[in-house]
Design a protein around this motif. Structure first.
Motif, PDB file in Angstrom:
ATOM      1  N   GLN A  15       0.787  -1.214   0.094  1.00 24.80           N
ATOM      2  CA  GLN A  15      -0.048  -0.201  -0.109  1.00 24.80           C
ATOM      3  C   GLN A  15       0.857   1.233   0.017  1.00 24.80           C
ATOM      4  O   GLN A  15       0.583   2.104  -0.567  1.00 24.80           O
ATOM      5  N   ARG A  16       1.846   1.412   0.842  1.00 24.84           N
ATOM      6  CA  ARG A  16       2.663   2.573   1.030  1.00 24.84           C
ATOM      7  C   ARG A  16       3.716   2.824  -0.168  1.00 24.84           C
ATOM      8  O   ARG A  16       3.867   3.694  -0.497  1.00 24.84           O
ATOM      9  N   THR A  17       4.032   1.663  -1.021  1.00 28.84           N
ATOM     10  CA  THR A  17       4.779   1.877  -2.130  1.00 28.84           C
ATOM     11  C   THR A  17       4.312   1.861  -3.455  1.00 28.84           C
ATOM     12  O   THR A  17       4.711   1.807  -4.449  1.00 28.84           O
ATOM     13  N   ASP A  18       3.041   1.384  -3.412  1.00 27.22           N
ATOM     14  CA  ASP A  18       2.159   1.161  -4.474  1.00 27.22           C
ATOM     15  C   ASP A  18       3.103  -0.015  -5.567  1.00 27.22           C
ATOM     16  O   ASP A  18       3.189   0.078  -6.596  1.00 27.22           O
ATOM     17  N   THR A  19       3.541  -1.178  -4.942  1.00 25.23           N
ATOM     18  CA  THR A  19       4.104  -2.187  -5.561  1.00 25.23           C
ATOM     19  C   THR A  19       3.148  -3.552  -5.671  1.00 25.23           C
ATOM     20  O   THR A  19       2.243  -3.374  -4.537  1.00 25.23           O
ATOM     21  N   ARG A  20       3.236  -4.211  -6.549  1.00 19.39           N
ATOM     22  CA  ARG A  20       2.708  -5.316  -6.894  1.00 19.39           C
ATOM     23  C   ARG A  20       2.987  -6.580  -5.688  1.00 19.39           C
ATOM     24  O   ARG A  20       2.298  -7.278  -5.459  1.00 19.39           O
ATOM     25  N   SER A  21       4.199  -6.615  -5.513  1.00 19.71           N
ATOM     26  CA  SER A  21       4.930  -7.861  -5.015  1.00 19.71           C
ATOM     27  C   SER A  21       6.064  -7.497  -4.303  1.00 19.71           C
ATOM     28  O   SER A  21       6.726  -6.393  -4.644  1.00 19.71           O
ATOM     29  N   VAL A  22       6.518  -8.429  -3.523  1.00 21.61           N
ATOM     30  CA  VAL A  22       7.656  -8.122  -2.436  1.00 21.61           C
ATOM     31  C   VAL A  22       8.197  -9.374  -2.369  1.00 21.61           C
ATOM     32  O   VAL A  22       7.891 -10.533  -2.788  1.00 21.61           O
ATOM     33  N   TRP A  23       9.659  -9.377  -2.152  1.00 22.28           N
ATOM     34  CA  TRP A  23      10.657 -10.570  -1.977  1.00 22.28           C
ATOM     35  C   TRP A  23      10.570 -10.835  -0.354  1.00 22.28           C
ATOM     36  O   TRP A  23      10.483  -9.778   0.179  1.00 22.28           O
ATOM     37  N   LEU A  24      10.577 -12.067  -0.163  1.00 23.85           N
ATOM     38  CA  LEU A  24      10.768 -12.684   1.433  1.00 23.85           C
ATOM     39  C   LEU A  24      12.161 -13.288   1.455  1.00 23.85           C
ATOM     40  O   LEU A  24      12.492 -14.101   0.582  1.00 23.85           O
ATOM     41  N   PHE A  25      12.796 -12.776   2.706  1.00 24.58           N
ATOM     42  CA  PHE A  25      14.080 -13.424   3.071  1.00 24.58           C
ATOM     43  C   PHE A  25      14.134 -13.956   4.155  1.00 24.58           C
ATOM     44  O   PHE A  25      13.428 -13.653   5.138  1.00 24.58           O
TER      45      PHE A  25
END
Length: 69
Positions: free
Chosen positions: A31-41
């Motif tokens: 929501q804050r970055t308006d990105t579709r997906s993130v990477w998990l580490f």
């Protein structure tokens, strides 16, 4: 949301608490970055928890990075 909000007693934290917390962080980051997906580490148990998080957020996770050692 913080882990403290998810599980007020530090010694009572469960894997499900971590999963709920990570999913909340993913939603917040998207929501804050308006990105579709993130990477998990994750390393060790963190890698297991990252993998356990994925089924509920498949469209929100681009991939995983795990560290063996």
């Amino acid at each position: 949301m913080t882990l403290a909000a998810a599980a007020p007693a530090p010694n009572a934290v469960t894997v499900d608490d971590y999963i709920r917390n990570i999913r909340a962080w993913i939603a917040s980051i998207r929501q804050r970055t308006d990105t579709r997906s993130v990477w998990l580490f994750g390393h060790s148990e963190g890698g297991l928890i990252a993998l356990a998080t994925a089924p509920g957020v498949v469209d929100a996770v681009a991939g995983f990075v795990t560290k063996r050692r």
